[in-house]
Design a protein around this motif. Structure first.
Motif, mmCIF file in Angstrom:
data_model
loop_
_atom_site.group_PDB
_atom_site.id
_atom_site.type_symbol
_atom_site.label_atom_id
_atom_site.label_comp_id
_atom_site.label_asym_id
_atom_site.label_seq_id
_atom_site.Cartn_x
_atom_site.Cartn_y
_atom_site.Cartn_z
ATOM 1 N N ASN A 10 1.081 -1.092 0.628
ATOM 2 C CA ASN A 10 -0.130 0.332 -0.488
ATOM 3 C C ASN A 10 0.760 1.376 -0.150
ATOM 4 O OD1 ASN A 10 -2.091 -1.147 -0.143
ATOM 5 N ND2 ASN A 10 -2.645 -1.313 2.479
ATOM 6 N N SER A 11 1.475 0.738 0.290
ATOM 7 C CA SER A 11 2.828 2.135 0.346
ATOM 8 C C SER A 11 4.019 2.545 -0.819
ATOM 9 C CB SER A 11 3.759 2.087 1.398
ATOM 10 O OG SER A 11 2.793 1.782 2.860
ATOM 11 N N LYS A 12 3.340 1.520 -1.595
ATOM 12 C CA LYS A 12 4.120 1.833 -2.901
ATOM 13 C C LYS A 12 5.357 1.377 -2.923
ATOM 14 C CE LYS A 12 -0.106 3.609 -4.652
ATOM 15 N NZ LYS A 12 -0.788 3.039 -4.571
ATOM 16 N N ILE A 13 6.047 0.379 -2.138
ATOM 17 C CA ILE A 13 7.179 -0.453 -1.810
ATOM 18 C C ILE A 13 7.585 -0.689 -3.215
ATOM 19 C CG2 ILE A 13 8.784 -1.595 -1.037
ATOM 20 C CD1 ILE A 13 8.656 1.263 -0.347
ATOM 21 N N GLY A 14 6.168 -1.260 -3.656
ATOM 22 C CA GLY A 14 6.437 -3.359 -4.309
ATOM 23 C C GLY A 14 5.242 -3.841 -4.081
ATOM 24 N N SER A 15 5.043 -4.779 -5.741
ATOM 25 C CA SER A 15 3.612 -5.988 -5.301
ATOM 26 C C SER A 15 3.887 -6.654 -4.739
ATOM 27 C CB SER A 15 3.693 -6.228 -6.653
ATOM 28 O OG SER A 15 4.957 -6.912 -6.760
ATOM 29 N N ARG A 16 2.533 -7.557 -3.634
ATOM 30 C CA ARG A 16 2.557 -8.003 -2.713
ATOM 31 C C ARG A 16 3.451 -8.992 -2.954
ATOM 32 N NH1 ARG A 16 -1.557 -8.850 0.496
ATOM 33 N NH2 ARG A 16 -2.728 -6.834 0.136
ATOM 34 N N SER A 17 3.865 -9.341 -4.427
ATOM 35 C CA SER A 17 5.497 -10.322 -4.671
ATOM 36 C C SER A 17 6.015 -10.212 -3.795
ATOM 37 C CB SER A 17 4.317 -11.278 -5.612
ATOM 38 O OG SER A 17 4.835 -10.335 -6.595
ATOM 39 N N LYS A 33 14.021 -4.373 14.146
ATOM 40 C CA LYS A 33 13.952 -5.689 14.597
ATOM 41 C C LYS A 33 13.966 -6.265 13.177
ATOM 42 C CE LYS A 33 12.607 -9.979 16.685
ATOM 43 N NZ LYS A 33 11.968 -10.209 17.674
ATOM 44 N N ILE A 34 14.665 -7.345 12.919
ATOM 45 C CA ILE A 34 14.418 -7.871 11.288
ATOM 46 C C ILE A 34 12.889 -9.323 10.950
ATOM 47 C CG2 ILE A 34 14.828 -9.405 9.341
ATOM 48 C CD1 ILE A 34 18.321 -8.253 9.722
ATOM 49 N N ILE A 35 12.723 -8.393 10.352
ATOM 50 C CA ILE A 35 11.300 -9.459 10.362
ATOM 51 C C ILE A 35 10.983 -10.283 9.215
ATOM 52 C CG2 ILE A 35 8.451 -9.857 10.867
ATOM 53 C CD1 ILE A 35 10.041 -8.687 12.862
ATOM 54 N N LYS A 36 10.972 -10.991 9.491
ATOM 55 C CA LYS A 36 10.698 -12.174 7.529
ATOM 56 C C LYS A 36 9.566 -12.269 7.502
ATOM 57 C CE LYS A 36 15.855 -13.324 8.018
ATOM 58 N NZ LYS A 36 16.559 -14.195 7.660
ATOM 59 N N ASN A 37 8.560 -12.034 8.225
ATOM 60 C CA ASN A 37 6.896 -12.867 8.351
ATOM 61 C C ASN A 37 6.592 -11.825 7.552
ATOM 62 O OD1 ASN A 37 4.465 -14.580 8.364
ATOM 63 N ND2 ASN A 37 4.385 -14.191 10.688
ATOM 64 N N PRO A 38 5.621 -12.514 6.684
ATOM 65 C CA PRO A 38 4.623 -11.377 5.968
ATOM 66 C C PRO A 38 3.868 -10.751 6.359
ATOM 67 C CG PRO A 38 5.826 -12.913 4.460
ATOM 68 C CD PRO A 38 5.587 -13.724 5.894
#
Length: 232
Positions: A10-17, A33-38
């Protein structure tokens, strides 16, 4: 709260994938903190970073416009009269219309950049009722109202039962859960009535404010379209 992947897309960083790949590769930090869970939940109070840059949550806009007759229901501008020309908002270029109106129709238009809400409104499966005030040439009899309430067989489909209230001999309010091309006009024509004024006053639980003049718009909070959206 939103999922991290939804927040980023939603913040236009990229598509969902694309943002899912960024998250899983350890490129996103939440509160340092690094988060790896979408699916990780984030709120407006969380600090989300990508490449050491803070990502601002994208703002959703919800606008009610009282559309005048003579304007095309489009968010593209050209030399013709388009409804987007009536809106002065810094995010106007992101807006889409949830349920268009014919050029000669007037009343409630709902515009937003919230794609999921638009889908909820226009999806036939959700059965969100749209309410119209209709003025016709001819007398609206009890028999004609009963036909509308049972469903009208048109050339290409049969309409779902409508909710009808007679206001005057030639004026009704009608609620339908569909939004086919020229549907109200076609329904009236099928019972030998000609529409001379068509005004939408509600979409689910989104109502046209009585004090909002034609051509004016207001920004509102995210509406609960399912609250009283379907007649009992």
């Amino acid at each position: 709260m939103d999922r991290l992947d939804k927040f980023l897309s939603n913040s236009k960083i990229g598509s969902r994938s694309e943002v899912k790949r960024l998250i899983k590769s350890g490129k996103i930090r939440v509160n340092g903190k690094i988060i790896k869970n979408p699916n990780y939940k984030v709120s407006n109070s969380d600090t989300v970073e990508f490449n050491n840059q803070i990502i601002e949550g994208h703002k959703f806009i919800y606008i009610i416009l009282n559309k005048p007759a003579g304007y095309v229901s489009s968010t593209y501008e050209n030399k013709n009269k388009y409804v987007i020309q009536l809106i002065n908002h810094k995010y106007k270029n992101e807006l889409s219309i949830a349920g268009r109106l014919d050029k000669d129709a007037r009343g409630l238009l709902f515009l937003t950049n919230d794609g999921e809400l638009i889908h909820e409104i226009i999806s036939p499966k959700k059965k969100i009722y749209k309410t119209y005030e209709v003025k016709v040439i001819g007398n609206i009899t009890k028999e004609k109202i009963e036909k509308l309430e049972k469903g009208i067989q048109l050339k290409d489909f049969k309409t779902k039962p409508a909710i009808v209230e007679k206001i005057e001999n030639n004026i009704i309010t009608i609620k339908i859960s569909e939004g086919k091309y020229h549907q109200i006009k076609r329904m009236m024509k099928a019972i030998n009535l000609a529409v001379i004024d068509l005004k939408r006053v509600a979409i689910g639980n989104i109502f046209l404010p009585a004090n909002l003049k034609e051509g004016e718009w207001i920004e509102i909070k995210k509406p609960d379209i399912f609250n009283n959206s379907s007649p009992k």
